[in-house]
Design an enzyme around this catalytic site. Structure first.
Site, PDB file in Angstrom:
ATOM      1  N   GLU A   1       0.811  -1.319  -0.031  1.00 56.89           N
ATOM      2  CA  GLU A   1       0.074   0.044  -0.100  1.00 56.89           C
ATOM      3  C   GLU A   1       0.811   1.404   0.006  1.00 56.89           C
ATOM      4  O   GLU A   1       0.561   2.269  -0.686  1.00 56.89           O
ATOM      5  CB  GLU A   1      -0.883   0.104   1.145  1.00 56.89           C
TER       6      GLU A   1
ATOM      7  N   HIS B   1      16.102 -13.353  -3.862  1.00 57.02           N
ATOM      8  CA  HIS B   1      15.735 -14.312  -5.261  1.00 57.02           C
ATOM      9  C   HIS B   1      15.700 -13.216  -6.283  1.00 57.02           C
ATOM     10  O   HIS B   1      14.902 -13.658  -7.395  1.00 57.02           O
ATOM     11  CB  HIS B   1      14.565 -14.995  -4.933  1.00 57.02           C
TER      12      HIS B   1
END
Ligand code: F6R
Length: 608
Positions: A484, A507
């Site tokens: 948000e 990652h």
């Protein structure tokens, strides 16, 4: 949110009141009304819809509505449907006392039962009407004294103005948490829920503080402390707002005004729904029996509402131990979802009109699931496409970037999760009571936080306003707040942002980090805080700047730490978002952008 205007003085005040209501239109309303005290009695007109309808209704009355003492109201329905009978002002049985009220009277049903037993005849479904009957019951020659006695019997949060046919030339206002302000003219007085209502008439104001009663006559005002009845001194202040500033309540933009309205929005969303040991959502249209046996909750929404749903998902799983899933509405509706009659689908939409969310809700219903809508707008399509509704009561949001409606959605989802936990018996009474106590304090915590982090947010914005990219990292509910926060920044500042589950950073996104990258880390208290701390260390090792949002009393090693008050860790999201809204806001302002109307965006997305 509703609006109140009142006038007492020498002038015929019908048009003054209508103009005052017009100036409160920006707050949103679905019905309106006026009451004027004529020679000996009070005339009243109500209308559903916009003020044009009220003007027509007034004109249809052939001008019988006359007087120089009067009150007007715009209603945003929260208790009782949108009907003429439910529009304010409300009166007592003998039509001698009229009131206009904003907010919620929590103990209305017990008061109504007592008043009915004493002979009062009610004409509306509202909680507010009890106030008119209660004042009438206490009226014995002194309207202010009757209001004071009534006030001491009321619970909830509200502001109201009362007048009595037996007391021409007098208005009495009372404030418990909801705003109320007095305007002092020459030989006349005004009272309203917001200054713009009377700003064209006077710039001299007296602020009514929480827990005060004020009596108005054409000669001036008298402030009274409600418990002791002792007088209170109140100075007159002059406001220097122009018309535009007035509409924004003195704030530079609607977005900033709405960020500051979040405490009120949460207070409204909670009002009447917290018992000491349980959640009382009233009749939400989905039975307790169904909720006790529900197999799975699936939440669908778009944009900011999706982020509120994410917080809700974690709350439902943690507190109620019911399987909960969250999906973007535009994905859910096209993924041929497996659903059956034991599933509950919750569609969250502040506008209640977002095409993808509505389509997802309809699909769910077609496939046999029960559908609950969480929306801010009464009468919106979402309320018609659902089996049940929970209203957030954040008031009209004008800024395109959602702020107060997000916080209200988070709270509404948490109320629902706690109700579900109650039905499933998954939280002990002690934990439930602690959570309810903390929810009760939430409006105060938010109000203090908005003020206390403002300067720090400005400083952070100033430091990073020229950066070309921001990364947001969080875990669990902290991830929802990152998503948000990142959306707020990108939509109003046009700076690219990415929000990632902190555990995923290694990652791929870690490649983005260098000594120019600001990384906003939501590191509020939680069972995964240690893991979040390790992620922060990884970010710092790449030379990036870390701005962390953390819970008071926890040490987080970062360049800049913004502290939010300590609560149960699952209640932290409604607090943690506030500094991120402010940082985004001040960055966009520093870049000279129109935060209320960002490019390419509309407040309501009705196309697919
Ligand atoms: C962002 C924003 C949008 C809305 C989205 C859904 O600040 O306001 O992302 O959240 O368009 O709108 P509603 O909640 O009306 O369905």
């Amino acid at each position: 949110m509703c609006g109140i205007i009142g006038y007492v003085g020498p002038r015929e005040c019908r048009d003054l009141l209508l103009e005052g209501l017009r100036r409160l239109e920006y707050r949103g309303y679905d019905s309106a009304g006026l009451s004027l005290l004529g020679d000996d009695d009070i005339g009243s007109v109500h209308a559903v819809g916009n003020l044009e309808r009220l003007r027509d209704a007034v004109a249809d009355g052939n001008g019988h509505l006359r007087g120089s003492t009067g009150i007007g109201h715009t209603r945003w329905a929260t208790h009782g449907r949108v009907t003429e009978a439910n529009a304010h002002p409300h009166s007592d049985t003998s039509n001698r006392v009229h009131i206009a009220l904003n907010g919620i009277v929590e103990n209305w049903s017990e008061l109504r039962a007592q008043l009915e037993a004493a002979g009062a005849k009610f004409t509306s479904e509202t909680d507010a009407e009890v106030v008119a009957h209660l004042i009438a019951q206490h009226l014995d020659g002194d309207l202010t004294e009757a209001v004071r006695r009534a006030y001491n019997e009321l619970r909830g949060h509200y502001a109201f103005v009362a007048m009595s046919a037996d007391h021409p030339g007098v208005l009495v206002g009372a404030r418990k948490e909801c705003p109320l302000v007095v305007g002092i003219g020459k030989g006349e007085s005004f009272i309203a829920s917001a200054i713009p209502a009377f700003l064209a008439e006077t710039r001299n104001v007296q602020l009514v503080q929480d827990g005060e009663i004020v009596e108005l006559t054409s000669e001036g005002t008298r402030f009274v402390e409600p418990v002791s009845g002792q007088p209170i001194e109140r100075e007159v202040e002059e406001v220097d707002w122009d018309d535009e500033a007035a509409e924004k309540g003195g704030y530079e933009t609607f977005m900033l005004k709405e960020i500051h309205e979040q405490a009120d929005a949460v207070a409204e969303t909670l009002a009447g729904r917290l018992d000491s040991e349980a959640i009382d959502l009233g009749d939400i249209g989905i039975s307790d029996e169904f909720l006790r046996n529900v197999r799975r909750v699936i939440i669908v929404a778009c944009g900011t509402s999706y982020h509120a749903g994410l917080v809700g998902r974690y709350s439902i799983e943690t507190w109620a131990r019911v399987s909960a899933e969250m999906d973007v509405a535009s994905e859910f509706r096209y993924r041929n979802p497996l659903l059956d009659e034991r599933d509950l689908v919750i569609g969250i939409s502040q506008s209640g009109e977002t095409a993808d969310t509505l389509a997802a809700m309809r699909l769910a219903r077609e496939r046999g699931a029960k559908v609950l809508s969480i929306t801010n707008i009464m009468g919106s399509q979402a309320t018609r496409d659902a089996d049940g509704v929970i209203f957030t009561r954040a008031g009209l949001e004008i800024g395109v970037a959602a702020t107060k409606t997000f916080v209200a959605q988070v709270i509404a989802m948490q109320l629902f999760a706690l109700k579900l936990a109650g039905l499933h018996g998954t939280l002990g009474p002690e934990v439930t009571t602690t959570l309810i106590t903390q929810l009760r304090r939430m409006p105060h915590m938010i109000a203090e936080l908005v003020d206390s982090v403002d300067e720090q947010a400005r400083r952070i914005a100033d430091q990073f306003k020229d950066c070309g990219f921001f990364l947001y990292l969080g875990r669990h509910v902290g991830l929802a707040i990152c998503l948000e926060g990142a959306l707020k920044l990108k939509e109003i500042s046009y700076i690219p942002t990415d929000a990632y589950a902190a555990g995923e950073m290694k990652h791929g996104p870690i490649a983005l980090l260098d000594e120019n990258t600001p990384v906003i880390c939501v590191a509020t208290d939680s069972p995964v805080l240690d893991k979040m701390m390790s992620n922060i260390a990884e970010v710092q090792a790449r030379g990036a700047h870390v701005v962390a949002v953390a819970t008071e009393g926890t040490h987080v090693d970062a360049e800049e730490v913004i502290k939010v008050p300590r609560t149960d860790w699952l209640l932290q999201p409604a607090l943690a978002i506030i500094p991120l809204q402010l940082v985004a806001y001040y960055i966009a302002c520093a870049r000279g952008l129109n935060v209320d109307q960002p490019r390419n965006l509309a407040k309501t997305v009705t196309v697919e």
